[in-house]
Structure formats: structure tokens, C-alpha cells
Design a protein around this motif. Structure first.
Motif, PDB file in Angstrom:
ATOM      1  N   GLY A 108       0.797  -1.219   0.000  1.00  0.00           N
ATOM      2  CA  GLY A 108       0.000   0.000   0.000  1.00  0.00           C
ATOM      3  C   GLY A 108       0.830   1.269   0.000  1.00  0.00           C
ATOM      4  O   GLY A 108       0.280   2.366  -0.021  1.00  0.00           O
ATOM      5  N   ALA A 109       2.142   1.136   0.021  1.00  0.00           N
ATOM      6  CA  ALA A 109       3.022   2.314   0.093  1.00  0.00           C
ATOM      7  C   ALA A 109       3.711   2.545  -1.249  1.00  0.00           C
ATOM      8  O   ALA A 109       3.872   1.632  -2.049  1.00  0.00           O
ATOM      9  CB  ALA A 109       4.058   2.119   1.182  1.00  0.00           C
ATOM     10  N   SER A 110       4.102   3.774  -1.454  1.00  0.00           N
ATOM     11  CA  SER A 110       4.924   4.148  -2.603  1.00  0.00           C
ATOM     12  C   SER A 110       5.777   5.340  -2.184  1.00  0.00           C
ATOM     13  O   SER A 110       5.490   6.005  -1.188  1.00  0.00           O
ATOM     14  CB  SER A 110       4.054   4.522  -3.812  1.00  0.00           C
ATOM     15  N   LEU A 111       6.820   5.605  -2.961  1.00  0.00           N
ATOM     16  CA  LEU A 111       7.638   6.788  -2.667  1.00  0.00           C
ATOM     17  C   LEU A 111       6.760   8.034  -2.651  1.00  0.00           C
ATOM     18  O   LEU A 111       6.854   8.876  -1.755  1.00  0.00           O
ATOM     19  CB  LEU A 111       8.732   6.949  -3.724  1.00  0.00           C
ATOM     20  N   GLY A 112       5.896   8.153  -3.663  1.00  0.00           N
ATOM     21  CA  GLY A 112       5.054   9.341  -3.789  1.00  0.00           C
ATOM     22  C   GLY A 112       4.097   9.531  -2.634  1.00  0.00           C
ATOM     23  O   GLY A 112       3.902  10.656  -2.162  1.00  0.00           O
ATOM     24  N   ARG A 113       3.504   8.445  -2.152  1.00  0.00           N
ATOM     25  CA  ARG A 113       2.567   8.579  -1.024  1.00  0.00           C
ATOM     26  C   ARG A 113       3.284   9.057   0.227  1.00  0.00           C
ATOM     27  O   ARG A 113       2.739   9.857   0.994  1.00  0.00           O
ATOM     28  CB  ARG A 113       1.862   7.243  -0.766  1.00  0.00           C
ATOM     29  N   HIS A 114       4.504   8.568   0.443  1.00  0.00           N
ATOM     30  CA  HIS A 114       5.254   9.015   1.622  1.00  0.00           C
ATOM     31  C   HIS A 114       5.704  10.470   1.473  1.00  0.00           C
ATOM     32  O   HIS A 114       5.614  11.247   2.424  1.00  0.00           O
ATOM     33  CB  HIS A 114       6.441   8.088   1.885  1.00  0.00           C
ATOM     34  N   PHE A 115       6.177  10.844   0.289  1.00  0.00           N
ATOM     35  CA  PHE A 115       6.538  12.248   0.077  1.00  0.00           C
ATOM     36  C   PHE A 115       5.315  13.151   0.255  1.00  0.00           C
ATOM     37  O   PHE A 115       5.406  14.230   0.828  1.00  0.00           O
ATOM     38  CB  PHE A 115       7.138  12.465  -1.321  1.00  0.00           C
ATOM     39  N   LYS A 136      -3.791  14.199  -4.972  1.00  0.00           N
ATOM     40  CA  LYS A 136      -3.365  12.886  -5.459  1.00  0.00           C
ATOM     41  C   LYS A 136      -2.209  12.999  -6.434  1.00  0.00           C
ATOM     42  O   LYS A 136      -1.378  12.106  -6.524  1.00  0.00           O
ATOM     43  CB  LYS A 136      -4.539  12.149  -6.098  1.00  0.00           C
ATOM     44  N   SER A 137      -2.139  14.103  -7.187  1.00  0.00           N
ATOM     45  CA  SER A 137      -1.057  14.253  -8.171  1.00  0.00           C
ATOM     46  C   SER A 137       0.312  14.312  -7.498  1.00  0.00           C
ATOM     47  O   SER A 137       1.314  13.946  -8.111  1.00  0.00           O
ATOM     48  CB  SER A 137      -1.283  15.504  -9.025  1.00  0.00           C
ATOM     49  N   ILE A 138       0.356  14.738  -6.230  1.00  0.00           N
ATOM     50  CA  ILE A 138       1.643  14.818  -5.523  1.00  0.00           C
ATOM     51  C   ILE A 138       2.277  13.437  -5.416  1.00  0.00           C
ATOM     52  O   ILE A 138       3.492  13.292  -5.509  1.00  0.00           O
ATOM     53  CB  ILE A 138       1.470  15.447  -4.125  1.00  0.00           C
ATOM     54  N   ALA A 139       1.467  12.408  -5.261  1.00  0.00           N
ATOM     55  CA  ALA A 139       1.984  11.040  -5.133  1.00  0.00           C
ATOM     56  C   ALA A 139       2.228  10.376  -6.475  1.00  0.00           C
ATOM     57  O   ALA A 139       2.803   9.289  -6.521  1.00  0.00           O
ATOM     58  CB  ALA A 139       1.015  10.198  -4.309  1.00  0.00           C
ATOM     59  N   ARG A 140       1.827  11.021  -7.567  1.00  0.00           N
ATOM     60  CA  ARG A 140       1.908  10.375  -8.883  1.00  0.00           C
ATOM     61  C   ARG A 140       2.808  11.086  -9.868  1.00  0.00           C
ATOM     62  O   ARG A 140       3.167  10.521 -10.903  1.00  0.00           O
ATOM     63  CB  ARG A 140       0.501  10.287  -9.476  1.00  0.00           C
ATOM     64  N   SER A 141       3.146  12.327  -9.578  1.00  0.00           N
ATOM     65  CA  SER A 141       3.938  13.131 -10.518  1.00  0.00           C
ATOM     66  C   SER A 141       5.151  13.703  -9.798  1.00  0.00           C
ATOM     67  O   SER A 141       5.014  14.379  -8.778  1.00  0.00           O
ATOM     68  CB  SER A 141       3.072  14.278 -11.063  1.00  0.00           C
ATOM     69  N   VAL A 142       6.337  13.428 -10.338  1.00  0.00           N
ATOM     70  CA  VAL A 142       7.564  13.967  -9.735  1.00  0.00           C
ATOM     71  C   VAL A 142       7.501  15.485  -9.703  1.00  0.00           C
ATOM     72  O   VAL A 142       7.859  16.111  -8.708  1.00  0.00           O
ATOM     73  CB  VAL A 142       8.816  13.480 -10.508  1.00  0.00           C
ATOM     74  N   GLU A 143       7.004  16.090 -10.785  1.00  0.00           N
ATOM     75  CA  GLU A 143       6.937  17.549 -10.851  1.00  0.00           C
ATOM     76  C   GLU A 143       5.992  18.110  -9.794  1.00  0.00           C
ATOM     77  O   GLU A 143       6.324  19.065  -9.084  1.00  0.00           O
ATOM     78  CB  GLU A 143       6.493  17.998 -12.246  1.00  0.00           C
ATOM     79  N   ALA A 144       4.805  17.514  -9.646  1.00  0.00           N
ATOM     80  CA  ALA A 144       3.851  17.979  -8.637  1.00  0.00           C
ATOM     81  C   ALA A 144       4.404  17.781  -7.226  1.00  0.00           C
ATOM     82  O   ALA A 144       4.238  18.634  -6.347  1.00  0.00           O
ATOM     83  CB  ALA A 144       2.520  17.244  -8.788  1.00  0.00           C
ATOM     84  N   CYS A 145       5.079  16.669  -7.014  1.00  0.00           N
ATOM     85  CA  CYS A 145       5.681  16.391  -5.707  1.00  0.00           C
ATOM     86  C   CYS A 145       6.780  17.406  -5.401  1.00  0.00           C
ATOM     87  O   CYS A 145       6.859  17.944  -4.294  1.00  0.00           O
ATOM     88  CB  CYS A 145       6.233  14.961  -5.717  1.00  0.00           C
TER      89      CYS A 145
END
Length: 199
Positions: free
Chosen positions: A45-52, A87-96
């Protein structure tokens, strides 16, 4: 303002350094959106993006309290419902990267305030939904420390997900551990292992 760093300076500088270490990862040329949203096998259930995203949202809840009217009582609500656009923060490097940069800008503005020591001693009301609404007394300094410890916790899980692929060994390590190890510390070399299913 004194040229000698005060305890409040160290507290804010630590928070900025933690955001910078996250931005260092997000600014790597080889980090893709697919890697950011890759679902971990080690932490289901985890990903780099979700944690960031969780790191950025927690610091952002802190920063939002600083944007309120200076005559209003300060409130922090870490459980506030965020908009679907998050949600885009966890899916897009640019948004994150943009979300983490916004957090950094807020922390730098805090550091540049006229009396940082007094600012971090200001009382703040923390709203918690657990699931009953609760209101807890705290200070800005204590909540900034919480945000930083919270970031280290999530960075540790980011390190687990991306182990030996993207991250420097200091990433997700508490400052006290780094000081204890000393500058010459090297990580142990560990043979790879596999988990065996129970018969």
C-alpha cells in the motif's frame, strides 16, 4: 537579530534540511513518475510518492497556521480533508517537487521572521480527529519538531522502498544517529536474502 545561531534556528534549519534532502531525491534526473508511484512489495500500500505527499502535507498544515491573521489564535489540523488535487503529488515527480518546494518556502519565511525564538514559543491549538474531535494545546516549536520527526519516519520508509537504488545512506536517519555514527561511518555490507514461504 543575533548572528549567533539560537536553538530556534537549529529547529527550523533541521526542517529545511529535511525538505532539501527530499528535494535532492526528487531532483534526480533518473527518478520517473512510474518509480514515484510504484507500489512497494515490502510495505504493501506504500509508494515513494505517497510518503513524500504525507511529509509535504504535514509540513503544509504547519505552514498554513503561520498564514493566518496574526491576531487570530493559531490552529493546526493535520487531519483536515485535502482536495482531490493532492493525489497528483503522489503520482507526478513535478507535482511532488512543487509541493515540497512550497513547504520549503514557508519554512524559510518562518526562519526570516523578526523574533524566531518568540514565534516558536507561540501557543497553538492542534485539532485531532481520533475519531472524536479533540483540541490539544501545544507550541509552534513543538509542532515543528513533530513535523520533522514525522518526516524522518516517512523518509525511513522511502529508503526501504528504494533501498540500494536511489538514496544516500543518511536519508531517513535521525540527526542524533548521524552524530553518533560520526563522519567516517559506512553502512555494513549485507548479503542479499530471500524470504521463504512457510510449509
Amino acid at each position: 537579530m543575533s548572528d549567533t545561531p539560537q536553538p530556534a534556528d537549529y529547529l527550523v534549519n533541521l526542517a529545511i534540511a529535511l525538505i532539501d534532502s527530499g528535494l535532492d531525491i526528487l531532483n534526480q534526473d533518473n527518478l520517473s513518475d512510474d518509480q514515484l508511484k510504484y507500489n512497494s512489495a515490502l510495505i504493501p500500500g506504500a509508494s515513494l510518492g505517497r510518503h513524500f505527499r504525507h511529509v509535504s502535507e504535514t509540513y503544509e498544515a504547519f505552514n498554513q497556521s503561520l498564514r493566518s491573521d496574526p491576531y487570530d489564535a493559531l490552529h493546526i489540523n493535520y487531519d483536515a480533508i485535502m482536495p482531490p488535487s493532492r493525489k497528483s503529488i503522489a503520482r507526478s515527480v513535478e507535482a511532488c517537487r512543487e509541493a515540497m518546494t512550497k513547504v520549503r518556502e514557508g519554512l524559510v519565511a518562518l526562519h526570516d521572521c523578526e523574533d524566531l525564538e518568540a514565534e516558536l514559543e507561540r501557543e497553538v491549538e492542534v485539532v485531532a480527529l481520533s475519531p472524536q474531535r479533540q483540541e490539544l494545546k501545544s507550541t509552534l516549536g513543538r509542532e515543528l519538531w513533530f513535523c520533522s520527526l514525522h518526516a524522518i519516519h516517512h523518509y525511513t520508509m522511502i529508503r526501504v522502498i528504494a533501498c540500494h537504488e536511489l538514496l544516500p545512506v543518511e536519508f531517513g536517519t535521525a540527526p542524533s544517529t548521524i552524530l553518533y555514527r560520526g563522519k567516517d561511518w559506512k553502512p555494513p555490507v549485507v548479503a542479499p536474502f530471500t524470504l521463504k514461504a512457510k510449509m
